[in-house]
Design an enzyme around this catalytic site. Structure first.
Site, PDB file in Angstrom:
ATOM      1  CG  HIS A  41      -1.700   1.255   1.411  1.00  0.00           C
ATOM      2  ND1 HIS A  41      -2.547   1.837   0.501  1.00  0.00           N
ATOM      3  CD2 HIS A  41      -1.653   2.109   2.471  1.00  0.00           C
ATOM      4  CE1 HIS A  41      -3.003   2.984   0.991  1.00  0.00           C
ATOM      5  NE2 HIS A  41      -2.472   3.168   2.176  1.00  0.00           N
ATOM      6  CG  HIS A  65       0.501   7.199   3.993  1.00  0.00           C
ATOM      7  ND1 HIS A  65       0.974   6.337   3.036  1.00  0.00           N
ATOM      8  CD2 HIS A  65      -0.781   6.817   4.244  1.00  0.00           C
ATOM      9  CE1 HIS A  65       0.014   5.490   2.709  1.00  0.00           C
ATOM     10  NE2 HIS A  65      -1.056   5.745   3.427  1.00  0.00           N
ATOM     11  CD  GLU A  69      -4.333   5.776  10.516  1.00  0.00           C
ATOM     12  OE1 GLU A  69      -3.849   6.410   9.570  1.00  0.00           O
ATOM     13  OE2 GLU A  69      -5.496   5.361  10.534  1.00  0.00           O
ATOM     14  CG  ASP A  70      -2.698   1.771   9.749  1.00  0.00           C
ATOM     15  OD1 ASP A  70      -3.599   1.745  10.597  1.00  0.00           O
ATOM     16  OD2 ASP A  70      -2.800   2.314   8.637  1.00  0.00           O
ATOM     17  CG  ASP A 133      -4.209   6.830   2.138  1.00  0.00           C
ATOM     18  OD1 ASP A 133      -3.784   5.660   2.146  1.00  0.00           O
ATOM     19  OD2 ASP A 133      -5.020   7.265   2.992  1.00  0.00           O
ATOM     20  CG  ASP A 255     -18.004  15.145 -24.140  1.00  0.00           C
ATOM     21  OD1 ASP A 255     -19.093  14.539 -24.023  1.00  0.00           O
ATOM     22  OD2 ASP A 255     -17.497  15.814 -23.233  1.00  0.00           O
TER      23      ASP A 255
HETATM   24 MN    MN Z   1      -2.926   4.599   3.843  1.00  0.00          MN
END
Ligand code: MN
Length: 485
Positions: A41, A65, A69-70, A133, A255
């Site tokens: 990821h 990133h 957090e994770d 993300d 279009d």
């Molecule tokens: Mn993420």
């Protein structure tokens, strides 16, 4: 990492490699719901940022990133290893995504939005990392439980796609919408996919024939050009089908497949336009727009024309330079690229020297959001202001002098007057659109020229509140009424 290696010098590449090692360690043993290793990821996110040609700092922040957090990392370690700037971006992204509030879904959502606007005003790169993300999360949404999938996809349509659009990132906007479409409107998606297939195929045949002919003619006139054929995104086709003048008829959409002619410079754009109109007759009333002479407020530049082709169809042709094309696809992200390019090649540029990579006028709307953030306490009103005024469908209208103003759909001459200046709004006595007098509740359409007739006195009326659309107009009218009482 192979892909990243080519794009960077040694110092940058070593920093990236260090960030990659840090990321692998922080997410060691973690998996995504799909069963893929978690690091797939952040790596995908970093690759998007590299594709958008953002600076090394952003790409490193993209890798890191989720480590706080994770993963098992602390923000202090990120700062120690990679510096204050990277840490600030990672912290901003974490703050947007980890809000755990008590309250209704709507309240949590608004609070998220408020935070996003604040970090966006401080460093736009936080939002760009967040968009990357979201793009990868949308690409890998299937393993999530159904309720969660729909919630995330809906939120993508409500906020992230319009945000990408507002930042001029047309490509990301289209991708996000098409990824969300089948989750939010599964039946409509299936139906349209089937119904439209034959139209896409036909349009593709027609435009590929045109492409050959045009390339030959352009070369004959000495214009170096690339011609691309681009299928309209399915979600944007679906939205267009809902417009009253189209009334659900795919055959009326000219279009569904558009042609793009990319050339080297502005002069070649007009030569190419001449060639297009020489071979194919321009369709009357279908609308010709020169966004090179008059760029859209989000910076978009291109010439659009609609022409008849022998097969009895109308085809949209867009003509622009390669640089304009990069800006149209990557929007504000493109500016980092040019800035670092200019810096590296020693070009003196005032903006780059000040460390400002995005021209200020392009981000005026972010400033507007920040001020509402302070002024509007009621969360429902705030959400409406953001969704409608800042991220809603926009109309582009002109002042008699040719200045372009960017207003939400359904905006009236009063909204226009307040967008020009508070004083003008307060003293509006009449309005002309394309030279004709119109009532104050007239709904403006893109391309119109609006002229405000100024009265001697300031007389905003409470009646105006019934039809004005913009938050700016509402707030000023209310302010004036309060003062009078
Ligand atoms: Mn993420």
């Amino acid at each position: 990492m192979v892909k990243l290696e080519k794009q960077f010098n040694n110092t940058d590449f070593n920093r990236l490699k260090k960030a990659w090692e840090f990321t692998k360690l922080a997410h060691h043993g973690q998996e995504r719901l799909s069963g893929d290793p978690f690091v797939s990821h952040p790596l995908a996110v970093a690759n998007f940022l590299a594709d958008w040609k953002l600076d090394t700092t952003s790409i490193i922040a993209g890798l890191l990133h989720d480590t706080v957090e994770d993963g098992g990392a602390k923000i202090e370690d990120v700062e120690k290893e990679f510096g204050e700037e990277v840490a600030r971006i990672v912290d901003g992204v974490t703050k947007i995504s980890t809000l755990r509030l008590q309250g209704t879904k709507e309240e949590v959502f608004v609070e998220n939005l408020r935070r996003m606007i604040l970090v966006m005003a401080r460093d736009l790169r936080v939002v760009l990392v967040k968009l990357a993300d979201r793009l990868h999360n949308m690409q890998t949404l299937s393993p999530l439980p159904k309720g969660k999938r729909i919630e995330i996809a809906q939120n993508t349509l409500d906020i992230y796609a319009p945000l990408a659009d507002r930042l001029g990132m047309g490509k990301v906007k289209g991708e996000l919408e098409d990824l969300a479409f089948p989750f939010v409107y599964p039946n409509e998606y299936q139906k349209l996919k089937q119904e439209s297939a034959v139209y896409y195929k036909k349009a593709d045949e027609v435009t590929n024939k045109m492409k050959k002919k045009l390339l030959k003619e352009l070369a004959g006139e000495g214009v170096k050009a690339e011609v691309h054929v681009r299928a309209k995104h399915l979600y944007s086709l679906w939205k267009k089908l809902q417009r009253p003048e189209v009334s659900g008829d795919i055959a009326k959409i000219y279009d569904i497949v558009a042609m793009r002619i990319l050339v080297k410079n502005v002069a070649d754009c007009y030569t190419a336009l001449g060639i297009v109109h020489k071979i194919y007759r321009p369709a009357p009333h279908a609308g010709f727009s020169d966004f090179i002479a008059q760029p859209k407020p989000n910076g978009y530049r291109s010439i659009h024309t609609k022409v008849f082709v022998p097969e009895g169809k109308t085809v949209e042709v867009q003509i622009r330079t390669n640089l304009m094309h990069d800006e149209a696809e990557n929007g504000v992200a493109a500016h980092w690229h040019y800035a670092s390019f200019k810096e590296a090649s020693g070009v003196k540029d005032e903006l780059v020297e000040k460390g400002v990579f995005v021209p200020e006028e392009k981000l005026a709307w972010v400033k507007q959001l920040v001020s509402w953030q302070d002024e509007i306490a009621d969360s429902e009103e705030f959400l409406k202001a953001v969704k409608f005024d800042a991220l809603g469908h926009r109309q582009f209208v002109f002042s008699p002098k040719g200045d372009v103003f960017d207003l939400p759909a359904g905006a009236t001459p009063i909204d226009f007057a307040y967008a020009v200046h508070t004083d003008l709004g307060d003293s509006t006595a009449g309005a002309k659109v394309d030279g004709k007098l119109v009532p104050f509740d007239y709904e403006l359409k893109s391309g119109q020229v609006v002229e405000i007739i100024k009265g001697k006195q300031k007389k905003p009326s409470a009646d105006w509140l019934e039809f004005v659309k913009t938050t700016v107009a509402k707030r000023h009218i209310n302010k004036h009424l309060r003062k009078k009482n």
